[in-house]
Write an enzyme that holds these catalytic residues in place. Sequence first.
Site, PDB file in Angstrom:
ATOM      1  N   SER A 128       0.821  -1.217   0.000  1.00 12.26           N
ATOM      2  CA  SER A 128       0.000   0.000   0.000  1.00 12.26           C
ATOM      3  C   SER A 128       0.848   1.256   0.000  1.00 12.26           C
ATOM      4  O   SER A 128       1.950   1.291   0.580  1.00 12.26           O
ATOM      5  CB  SER A 128      -0.873  -0.021   1.260  1.00 12.26           C
ATOM      6  OG  SER A 128      -1.375   1.257   1.529  1.00 12.26           O
ATOM      7  N   GLU A 130       0.266   3.576   1.820  1.00 11.27           N
ATOM      8  CA  GLU A 130       0.381   3.958   3.230  1.00 11.27           C
ATOM      9  C   GLU A 130       1.775   3.623   3.770  1.00 11.27           C
ATOM     10  O   GLU A 130       2.168   4.136   4.814  1.00 11.27           O
ATOM     11  CB  GLU A 130      -0.680   3.242   4.066  1.00 11.27           C
ATOM     12  CG  GLU A 130      -2.063   3.848   3.978  1.00 11.27           C
ATOM     13  CD  GLU A 130      -2.150   5.236   4.603  1.00 11.27           C
ATOM     14  OE1 GLU A 130      -1.842   5.377   5.786  1.00 11.27           O
ATOM     15  OE2 GLU A 130      -2.524   6.189   3.883  1.00 11.27           O
ATOM     16  N   TYR A 152      -1.546   0.302  10.625  1.00  4.80           N
ATOM     17  CA  TYR A 152      -1.845  -0.322   9.335  1.00  4.80           C
ATOM     18  C   TYR A 152      -0.632  -0.224   8.403  1.00  4.80           C
ATOM     19  O   TYR A 152      -0.194  -1.221   7.811  1.00  4.80           O
ATOM     20  CB  TYR A 152      -3.060   0.361   8.680  1.00  4.80           C
ATOM     21  CG  TYR A 152      -3.276  -0.080   7.243  1.00  4.80           C
ATOM     22  CD1 TYR A 152      -3.905  -1.281   6.948  1.00  4.80           C
ATOM     23  CD2 TYR A 152      -2.813   0.706   6.177  1.00  4.80           C
ATOM     24  CE1 TYR A 152      -4.080  -1.692   5.621  1.00  4.80           C
ATOM     25  CE2 TYR A 152      -2.984   0.302   4.857  1.00  4.80           C
ATOM     26  CZ  TYR A 152      -3.615  -0.893   4.591  1.00  4.80           C
ATOM     27  OH  TYR A 152      -3.782  -1.309   3.290  1.00  4.80           O
TER      28      TYR A 152
END
Length: 337
Positions: A128, A130, A152
């Site tokens: 991701s 992220e 996460y």
Amino acid sequence: MTKKALITGITGQDGSYLAEELLRRGYEVHGLVRRVALEAPERRTERIAHLLDKVNLHPASLESYPSIFHIVSRYDFDECYHLAAQSFVAESFADGFSTMNTNINGTHYMLAALRELRPQCRFYFAGSSEMFGKVREVPQRESTPFHPRSPYGISKVAGFDLTRNYREAYHMFCVSGILFNHEGPRRGFEFVTRKISNTVARIKLGLATELKLGNLEAQRDWGHAKDYVIAMYMMLQQSEPDDYVVATGESHSVREFCERAFAEVGLNYKEHVVVDERFRRPAEVDQLVGDSTKARTVLGWRPKYTFDELVREMVQSDLETLSRTKGHEVSKLSSSP
Ligand code: NAP
Ligand code: F7E
């Protein structure tokens, strides 16, 4: 011979689009599905309701190595798309331990079971943007250092490292896609794009008056999930395993998403959007924009959807669904004694 693919997270947004894509390409598609006590089964498989007679679903959970081992032992899978995860960043702040457990151990269990039983099976890990978090450069590419800003994001960096380690240590075909935000009408209601499209439709139909949001200035590189699952498939068809950034290369703020979504139904977002501090995160990822040159040149991938088309499709889809439900309720009321 018909290829067999295992999709973890088949009930999720990406899993449902990927299952359609692989079925279209003639694959035998298997999916891992967990049992969740509180939700009705028809709701949990809502995104794949139209595929239920075409896919093979197996009960298992990312928290249980024996359940994963059992499924992997039964079928000679050619490809495994590991999409299952606790994927909501805000929730990972609320319960970081569960997110870490599911996302890190779950990925390790998948890799360990494949190494033991199906070392030839090609493995895709859902990395991701992220992972870039507090970004070190703009735009972000494969070589950009990671600086995750949430449990996460940290769990995805660990999954990425595990995937690369299995590739290097055991010579397995293991790849990570570093996918930037991708959305669509099947997006979960907790994510900002769907929260906006759904509330816009509710306001238009007179079912709501305001939309409460947190940080309106955060910028994301939003693409369409339908385009992104094709990149996942392409990564597993290469002669050598490698990692790829998948992004549109365009960045928009949450505010801009609101502006477009409200304008789609002839409304002004300023009259309905209310900032609510409860939706802010302890640490924010301010600006994501990806450079997917490698995916475009090596895989030949490119997105079809534009930002405007994505927003329009999401708002129109929610409007249609809610109008049908509203119409149904009105006709039920008028026919009641
Ligand atoms: P999603 O809609 O939240 O779907 C997540 C899936 O994981 C669901 O099928 C869910 O099953 C399953 N799952 C969660 N916990 C599980 C557990 N303990 N055991 C078994 N299954 C479990 O996510 P998505 O948007 O499709 O994303 C797919 C993957 O890509 C995720 O790994 C996500 O982190 C990653 N990713 C997403 C984006 C994006 O913008 N969408 C971008 C980059 C990376 P239930 O239906 O039972 O909940
Ligand atoms: O937030 C801001 C919020 O929750 C986007 C996941 O698929 O993409 C997704 O993660 C932005 C953030 O997605 C609200 O603060 C403002 O800056 O839609 P989101 P995300 O956190 O970017 C990545 C690539 C993944 O891998 C993840 O799995 O919007 N924001 N107000 C809000 N966000 C939410 N959810 N709700 C609000 O009210």
